[in-house]
Design a protein around this motif. Structure first.
Motif, PDB file in Angstrom:
ATOM      1  N   UNK A 179       0.814  -1.215   0.000  1.00  0.00           N
ATOM      2  CA  UNK A 179       0.000   0.000   0.000  1.00  0.00           C
ATOM      3  C   UNK A 179       0.851   1.270   0.000  1.00  0.00           C
ATOM      4  N   UNK A 180       2.168   1.102  -0.111  1.00  0.00           N
ATOM      5  CA  UNK A 180       3.073   2.249  -0.022  1.00  0.00           C
ATOM      6  C   UNK A 180       3.918   2.344  -1.295  1.00  0.00           C
ATOM      7  N   UNK A 181       4.111   3.564  -1.784  1.00  0.00           N
ATOM      8  CA  UNK A 181       4.963   3.788  -2.957  1.00  0.00           C
ATOM      9  C   UNK A 181       6.349   3.207  -2.682  1.00  0.00           C
ATOM     10  N   UNK A 182       6.880   2.513  -3.659  1.00  0.00           N
ATOM     11  CA  UNK A 182       8.085   1.715  -3.467  1.00  0.00           C
ATOM     12  C   UNK A 182       9.263   2.516  -2.913  1.00  0.00           C
ATOM     13  N   UNK A 183       9.524   3.689  -3.488  1.00  0.00           N
ATOM     14  CA  UNK A 183      10.690   4.461  -3.040  1.00  0.00           C
ATOM     15  C   UNK A 183      10.510   4.973  -1.611  1.00  0.00           C
ATOM     16  N   UNK A 184       9.257   5.246  -1.231  1.00  0.00           N
ATOM     17  CA  UNK A 184       8.997   5.697   0.134  1.00  0.00           C
ATOM     18  C   UNK A 184       9.115   4.545   1.128  1.00  0.00           C
ATOM     19  N   UNK A 185       8.703   3.366   0.689  1.00  0.00           N
ATOM     20  CA  UNK A 185       8.817   2.198   1.570  1.00  0.00           C
ATOM     21  C   UNK A 185      10.288   1.870   1.830  1.00  0.00           C
ATOM     22  N   UNK A 186      11.116   2.068   0.818  1.00  0.00           N
ATOM     23  CA  UNK A 186      12.548   1.820   0.980  1.00  0.00           C
ATOM     24  C   UNK A 186      13.139   2.752   2.035  1.00  0.00           C
ATOM     25  N   UNK A 187      12.723   4.021   1.990  1.00  0.00           N
ATOM     26  CA  UNK A 187      13.181   4.993   2.996  1.00  0.00           C
ATOM     27  C   UNK A 187      12.704   4.570   4.383  1.00  0.00           C
ATOM     28  N   UNK A 188      11.472   4.106   4.439  1.00  0.00           N
ATOM     29  CA  UNK A 188      10.874   3.673   5.703  1.00  0.00           C
ATOM     30  C   UNK A 188      11.680   2.543   6.335  1.00  0.00           C
ATOM     31  N   UNK A 189      11.986   1.523   5.553  1.00  0.00           N
ATOM     32  CA  UNK A 189      12.706   0.355   6.060  1.00  0.00           C
ATOM     33  C   UNK A 189      14.127   0.722   6.485  1.00  0.00           C
ATOM     34  N   UNK A 190      14.748   1.623   5.744  1.00  0.00           N
ATOM     35  CA  UNK A 190      16.130   2.015   6.057  1.00  0.00           C
ATOM     36  C   UNK A 190      16.240   2.775   7.368  1.00  0.00           C
ATOM     37  N   UNK A 191      15.126   3.322   7.839  1.00  0.00           N
ATOM     38  CA  UNK A 191      15.168   4.155   9.047  1.00  0.00           C
ATOM     39  C   UNK A 191      14.479   3.525  10.258  1.00  0.00           C
ATOM     40  N   UNK A 192      14.227   2.225  10.187  1.00  0.00           N
ATOM     41  CA  UNK A 192      13.621   1.540  11.333  1.00  0.00           C
ATOM     42  C   UNK A 192      14.549   1.653  12.544  1.00  0.00           C
TER      43      UNK A 192
END
Length: 359
Positions: free
Chosen positions: A224-237
């Motif tokens: 449900x999340x735009x791919x490039x934004x999800x990548x940023x999300x995972x990198x900042x957990x």
């Protein structure tokens, strides 16, 4: 606003009791001492020994049921309800339900002694963990640091890190507390990653993260999340470096978890193993891999220090084999094995048979 005024008045009254207990009404640095006490607990008094009459200081620092400790416990109990429970009625209900629990006073006393030291960055979650798991005592904070391991495990991996937590009521409370822990961190992370709250995405992500932890929980909403934004999300957990949680599982308190032992046919034989861990482990015994029946010959006793003892009455040759003690708590299990050998007693002649026959 009226509720806030009432709450402030309740805390003020509790604070005044602390001031009177220390005879600080007219003291020139009264506010400094009190603020330190309310932040760091009774142990902070050691910095101000010269500010008190010797008798007052000695009584206050040593008596666990004296006026100061009673006043501090009263203050922190009110603070739990007002500061942390004002917007979480479920938390207040939980405290009321657990007020008669065996460890409620211990948790309150620990807070009175050390203040916010062990409340971490989410007091609600810390208080609930300390109350739910009765095995947590002071040594889990200082000697073994096991509480920190528990904290890392559950705040990285969510409720699923507690594998055998079968009590649905406790699971529900802990899930609520985890939501309180994850909410500000997750929502800030979503905002920084430019992810909008479309179709209740934030709450859905929160539910999944609280249940399954950061990585697995966010993967549940990846589509449900735009791919490039999800990548940023995972990198900042914000995951801690220690995610194993192994030390909160049961542990065998012995240098080796395997040994050999001998018994004598017809005599009583005992096998003992000691286990430790957050939440007292449940111990089950097995013989050659099969559950051991408890009957007149096989008896299991347990002590408060985590020792489980299997007693075998009138040992027989058929009792030879491998005995396994398996300890299980909410976080996992541990095993200890003993190979039991049964020895026969050779007949011993206690009289001169020839002399007896001739007689």
């Amino acid at each position: 606003k009226l509720d806030n005024v009432v709450d402030d008045e309740v805390l003020k009254l509790a604070k005044n009791e602390i001031i009177r207990a220390l005879d600080l009404e007219e003291h020139e640095i009264k506010d400094t001492i009190i603020n330190d006490l309310l932040e760091n607990g009774r142990q902070s008094l050691s910095k101000y020994e010269d500010e008190f009459a010797p008798d007052v200081y000695k009584t206050s620092i040593n008596e666990n049921d004296g006026k100061l400790m009673k006043s501090l416990k009263k203050y922190f109990e009110q603070q739990w309800k007002i500061k942390y429970g004002s917007s979480n009625q479920w938390f207040i209900s939980f405290l009321e339900e657990y007020k008669d629990a065996v460890n409620y006073d211990s948790v309150l006393k620990r807070t009175a002694e050390y203040g916010n030291k062990y409340l971490k960055d989410c007091p609600i979650l810390s208080i609930i963990l300390q109350l739910l798991f009765e095995g947590i005592d002071d040594k889990f904070f200082d000697d073994t640091n096991a509480f920190n391991d528990l904290w890392c495990a559950i705040t990285n991996n969510g409720l699923k890190s507690i594998e055998n937590f079968s009590d649905n009521k406790k699971r529900s409370v802990l899930l609520q507390a985890l939501r309180e822990y994850y909410r500000p961190k997750l929502f800030e992370l979503l905002e920084k990653s430019k992810i909008t709250d479309k179709d209740n995405l934030c709450e859905l992500a929160l539910d999944n993260v609280a249940e399954y932890g950061w990585s697995q929980g966010l993967q549940a909403v990846e589509k449900r999340i735009i791919k490039k934004y999800f990548k940023i999300l995972i990198e900042n957990i914000p995951v801690s470096s220690d995610t194993s949680g192994k030390s909160v599982q049961p542990k065998v308190e012995a240098s080796k978890s395997v040994n050999d032992q001998s018994g004598v046919i017809g005599q009583r034989t005992q096998i003992s193993w000691k286990f430790s861990g957050i939440e007292k482990p449940r111990v089950a015994w097995f013989f050659n891999g099969q559950p051991l029946p408890i009957n007149d010959r096989f008896e299991v006793t347990e002590t408060n220090d985590g020792t489980s003892t299997l007693s075998i009455r009138q040992a027989a040759l058929a009792d030879q084999g491998v005995y396994t003690a398996r300890a299980t708590n909410a976080f996992g299990e541990a095993e200890a094995k003993t190979t039991l050998n049964i020895a026969c007693i050779k007949p011993v002649i206690n009289a001169d048979l020839n002399a007896a026959l001739q007689a």
